[in-house]
Design an enzyme around this catalytic site. Structure first.
Site, short mmCIF file in Angstrom:
data_model
loop_
_atom_site.label_atom_id
_atom_site.label_comp_id
_atom_site.label_asym_id
_atom_site.label_seq_id
_atom_site.Cartn_x
_atom_site.Cartn_y
_atom_site.Cartn_z
CG HIS A 127 31.05 -78.35 15.46
ND1 HIS A 127 30.86 -78.70 17.12
CD2 HIS A 127 29.36 -77.97 14.70
CE1 HIS A 127 29.45 -79.10 16.98
NE2 HIS A 127 28.99 -78.42 16.00
CG LEU A 128 28.48 -77.93 8.96
CD1 LEU A 128 28.76 -77.50 7.58
CD2 LEU A 128 27.29 -78.40 9.54
CG HIS A 129 30.80 -73.16 12.02
ND1 HIS A 129 32.41 -73.75 12.35
CD2 HIS A 129 32.36 -71.65 11.71
CE1 HIS A 129 33.46 -72.85 11.83
NE2 HIS A 129 33.53 -71.63 12.18
CB ILE A 130 26.25 -70.94 8.58
CG1 ILE A 130 25.45 -72.24 8.05
CG2 ILE A 130 26.36 -69.24 7.23
CD1 ILE A 130 24.14 -72.50 8.14
#
Ligand SMILES: [Zn+2]
Length: 176
Positions: A127-130
């Site tokens: 799950h993409l995250h910054i």
């Protein structure tokens, strides 16, 4: 011993993260998706903001005080699957997160970054995250790297409430 400490001080060292590392693989549920699907969890889920396409969460296992995660609502692993609107909203939320954290806890600087794949150190590669990690002058140096000293000086729930209060007062996040 001294040489060992000097070497390790170059990293932002977070011994309490061992709970997180030991927990990896035990739960099959993505915690970001859990937070997306359960808005009724209140402070328990540490969500700072919900925006049309994204969610901003306090990292439960922070590298430093105020460590935020910005993620799209959709469970996608990398930038290839993100839409232009999602990407735009994520970068606007980087700006808004820095604004809110600056008002709340006055960092001297920030690390902003993304990890792709487990070999990069990503704890949640699906799950993409910054990551937004506030930094203070000397914050790595004062950590007692040879002990279990926890440098997180403010409780997560207390910081969450502070960020929500600041958001109300300053009309954050602004997505334009
Ligand atoms: Zn997810």
């Amino acid at each position: 011993m001294e040489g060992n400490c000097r070497l390790r001080r170059e990293n932002l060292w977070a011994p309490w993260r061992i709970k997180y590392i030991q927990g990896l693989g035990k739960s099959s549920e993505c915690f970001i998706c859990h937070n997306v699907k359960n808005p009724q969890d209140g402070t328990g889920n540490l969500v700072v903001w919900r925006t049309p396409r994204c969610i901003v969460i306090l990292n439960r296992f922070p590298y430093n005080n105020g460590h935020l995660l910005i993620a799209p609502l959709r469970h996608i692993p990398d930038l290839d699957q993100a839409t232009g609107e999602e990407l735009m909203e994520m970068i606007l939320l980087v700006r808004e997160s820095q604004r809110a954290l600056s008002l709340a806890i006055k960092p001297h600087g920030f690390n902003v970054g993304m990890n792709f794949g487990r070999s990069s150190g990503a704890g949640l590669p699906d799950h993409l995250h910054i990551h937004i990690v506030p930094r203070w002058d000397g914050d790595t140096n004062f950590m007692k790297v040879c002990s279990d000293t926890n440098v997180i000086s403010q409780s997560l729930v207390e910081l969450l409430e502070q960020l929500k209060q600041i958001s109300r007062e300053h009309g954050l996040p602004r997505l334009d």
